[in-house]
Design an enzyme around this catalytic site. Structure first.
Site, PDB file in Angstrom:
ATOM      1  N   SER A 260       0.934  -1.235  -0.051  1.00  0.00           N
ATOM      2  CA  SER A 260      -0.101  -0.076   0.086  1.00  0.00           C
ATOM      3  C   SER A 260       0.785   1.317  -0.049  1.00  0.00           C
ATOM      4  O   SER A 260       2.065   1.330   0.485  1.00  0.00           O
ATOM      5  CB  SER A 260      -0.923   0.043   1.202  1.00  0.00           C
ATOM      6  OG  SER A 260      -0.923   1.316   1.853  1.00  0.00           O
ATOM      7  N   LYS A 261       0.403   2.386  -0.560  1.00  0.00           N
ATOM      8  CA  LYS A 261       1.286   3.401  -0.530  1.00  0.00           C
ATOM      9  C   LYS A 261       1.455   4.054   0.851  1.00  0.00           C
ATOM     10  O   LYS A 261       2.493   4.786   1.169  1.00  0.00           O
ATOM     11  CB  LYS A 261       0.496   4.600  -1.440  1.00  0.00           C
ATOM     12  CG  LYS A 261      -0.729   4.566  -1.755  1.00  0.00           C
ATOM     13  CD  LYS A 261      -1.236   5.677  -2.471  1.00  0.00           C
ATOM     14  CE  LYS A 261      -2.570   5.467  -3.236  1.00  0.00           C
ATOM     15  NZ  LYS A 261      -3.042   6.202  -4.179  1.00  0.00           N
ATOM     16  N   ARG A 262       0.664   3.503   1.789  1.00  0.00           N
ATOM     17  CA  ARG A 262       0.821   3.938   3.317  1.00  0.00           C
ATOM     18  C   ARG A 262       1.968   3.198   3.986  1.00  0.00           C
ATOM     19  O   ARG A 262       2.656   3.538   4.920  1.00  0.00           O
ATOM     20  CB  ARG A 262      -0.348   3.975   4.034  1.00  0.00           C
ATOM     21  CG  ARG A 262      -1.305   5.015   3.607  1.00  0.00           C
ATOM     22  CD  ARG A 262      -2.666   4.798   4.268  1.00  0.00           C
ATOM     23  NE  ARG A 262      -3.425   3.990   3.409  1.00  0.00           N
ATOM     24  CZ  ARG A 262      -3.802   4.010   2.174  1.00  0.00           C
ATOM     25  NH1 ARG A 262      -3.709   5.131   1.756  1.00  0.00           N
ATOM     26  NH2 ARG A 262      -4.338   2.827   1.793  1.00  0.00           N
ATOM     27  N   ASP A 263       2.376   2.002   3.153  1.00  0.00           N
ATOM     28  CA  ASP A 263       3.419   0.994   3.733  1.00  0.00           C
ATOM     29  C   ASP A 263       4.754   1.952   3.848  1.00  0.00           C
ATOM     30  O   ASP A 263       4.867   2.482   2.814  1.00  0.00           O
ATOM     31  CB  ASP A 263       3.459   0.003   2.595  1.00  0.00           C
ATOM     32  CG  ASP A 263       3.891  -1.333   3.505  1.00  0.00           C
ATOM     33  OD1 ASP A 263       5.259  -0.782   4.353  1.00  0.00           O
ATOM     34  OD2 ASP A 263       3.660  -2.467   3.191  1.00  0.00           O
ATOM     35  N   SER A 266       6.991   1.773   0.810  1.00  0.00           N
ATOM     36  CA  SER A 266       6.812   2.094  -0.412  1.00  0.00           C
ATOM     37  C   SER A 266       7.067   3.441  -0.908  1.00  0.00           C
ATOM     38  O   SER A 266       7.111   4.031  -1.775  1.00  0.00           O
ATOM     39  CB  SER A 266       5.276   1.597  -0.701  1.00  0.00           C
ATOM     40  OG  SER A 266       4.365   2.681  -0.301  1.00  0.00           O
TER      41      SER A 266
END
Ligand code: GLU
Ligand code: ZN
Length: 491
Positions: A260-263, A266
């Site tokens: 996820s872009k919140r990871d 990333s």
């Protein structure tokens, strides 16, 4: 076969920080354009004023520049289809929406959210498809007047054809979507704001995009967009052709969940701050769905461009593996010519990274130790801790290292080592022989004998080859540090 007519686009929305999924999409489009000698259009999809930010826009441009993914049309370079920021193209979209309404490809939908929810629930309960049911496809003049009297503000909805939509995905092969699964959809909000569903394909049509390469998460919007293209062709918007589509595989992160872009893993900024090389990062990201050959993971960007074909992209989900990403980066660091390597490290040898007073930095010492570091670094930011013993007045105090290396008897060993080092000629081979001899006197193999010396001199249990390090540090400072360690052990 090269095809200079290729026109692809990278069209992110400026929300949040650039992330690796986005970079992979940019990279594949860029490589495809460069492989063919075609055109990469960089378009900013900033029609959502509530979520878009100027800061994020600047970060996107900055990221593309850092990565070396240059664009042929777009912000700052301009082009025949300017402007390339959708927020500056609003009138154009409103005009297209009107044409679609006039031609009957779109209609006003007066349904309220409550009504839509209610009918969706009822459809679900009855086991029918739960998408929009077409209620407003035919609205009589009286009904319309009544809705308006009630103050309802309609959205604009696109009328999907009643036949299935089939297309050949460049990655996945032939796909068919039936009408039940692709209901009529909104293209303009009640407040008149055009939606992504409209502006994205309208711009692809106007900008004469030939290939849409994007993430699999957007696959469900493709049949809608294909229908919209056909309608645009009918009303004379764009050049009348529909692009080919290729959907890049999902990227999976920890625990086999979609990255996820919140990871934190990333965030592109993280890789930049840790000192990944652009070549290393791009090499690794290209492996998320593509490979140069079965037995070659390591290659240059030029090699990728020369070989890249969207047809070789694998439809299976790709796994993001940070360890592998680091290993590939380490390989690229090793491949740098020595001068480029020493220069690339420079930011991490200065404030705010350097933990030594700036005037202590010694360029000659740095250039002497650099080759030893180049073969061992995973990321450039590791250089600071690897060489700080050369530039600090005293080595760092790392308690864990100290506890690990300084055992009972370490003081006796250090005393012997100090004597032998003091008497040795000051070069790596002689210094090694001195520590070997000291170890023998105490029944210790080299590995065990050198650990206390290393911690005394560098502060840490791990680091660059010890005897080369001592040679560069010099006799005086080495012996002073061993003395300081002995004093500390005695205390
Ligand atoms: N602005 C869209 C996004 O960032 C672009 C999607 C597309 O490539 O069509 O998701
Ligand atoms: Zn409706």
């Amino acid at each position: 076969m090269a095809n200079a007519n290729v026109r692809v686009r990278f069209c992110p929305s400026p929300t949040g920080n650039p992330h690796v999924g986005l970079v992979r999409t940019a990279l594949f489009n860029w490589a495809f354009a460069r492989h063919h000698g075609g055109t990469l259009v960089f378009r900013i999809e900033d029609t959502d004023a509530a979520r878009d930010s100027e800061e994020s826009y600047q970060q996107l441009l900055d990221a593309m520049r850092w990565l070396g993914l240059d664009w042929d049309e777009g912000p700052e370079v301009g082009g025949p289809h300017a402007p390339y920021r959708q927020s500056q193209r609003m009138d154009l979209y409103k005009d297209v929406a009107k044409k679609l309404l006039d031609a009957g490809h779109a209609y006003y939908c007066y349904c309220t959210t409550e009504e839509l929810d209610e009918r969706r629930e009822a459809a679900r309960a009855a086991g029918r498809p739960s998408g929009y049911d077409g209620t407003c496809r035919e609205v009589s003049d009286e009904q319309k007047a009544e809705y308006e009297r009630q103050g309802r503000e309609p959205i604009v909805r696109f009328r999907m054809p009643d036949e299935p939509i089939t297309f050949t995905d460049l990655v996945r092969g032939e796909l068919t979507f039936t009408p039940e699964n692709v209901p009529d959809y909104g293209i303009v909000r009640a407040n008149g704001a055009p939606l992504y569903t409209l502006v994205n394909p309208v711009d692809d049509a106007l900008m004469e995009i030939t290939h849409v390469l994007r993430g699999e998460d957007l696959l469900s919007s493709t049949p809608r967009q294909i229908a919209l293209y056909r309608a645009l062709a009918e009303i004379g918007v764009g050049n009348g052709t529909t692009p080919d589509f290729g959907h890049l595989p999902y990227v999976m992160g920890e625990g086999n969940k979609k990255l996820s872009k919140r990871d934190p893993q990333s965030s592109l900024n993280l890789y930049r701050e840790r000192g990944f090389l652009r070549e290393g990062l791009l090499n690794y990201l290209s492996l998320l769905g593509w490979s140069l050959s079965a037995d070659q993971d390591l290659f240059t960007i030029d090699e990728m461009v020369a070989a890249f074909d969207i047809k070789d992209v694998n439809a299976n989900p790709a796994r993001f593996d940070l360890k592998k990403c680091e290993a590939i980066n380490a390989d690229h660091i090793r491949r740098l010519d020595p001068k480029t390597f020493t220069e690339a490290c420079t930011p991490w040898l200065r404030a705010p990274h350097a933990n030594w007073p700036e005037e202590n930095f010694d360029q000659t010492a740095w250039e002497t130790i650099a080759p030893h570091a180049q073969t061992r670094l995973t990321v450039l930011s590791d250089i600071t801790a690897n060489v700080d013993f050369l530039f600090l007045d005293e080595p760092v105090e790392d308690e864990a290292s100290w506890a690990k290396a300084m055992k009972e008897g370490s003081d006796a060993l250090l005393r012997t080592a100090r004597e032998k080092l003091a008497a040795a000629e000051w070069n790596a081979d002689a210094l090694k022989a001195a520590v070997v001899a000291a170890g023998e006197e105490h029944g210790l193999k080299l590995g065990k004998a050198q650990a206390p010396v290393r911690v005394a001199v560098t502060g840490r249990t791990v680091g660059l080859p010890l005897f080369e390090s001592l040679e560069i540090l010099g006799r005086e400072r080495t012996l002073a540090r061993v003395d300081a360690a002995l004093a500390k052990l005695g205390a």
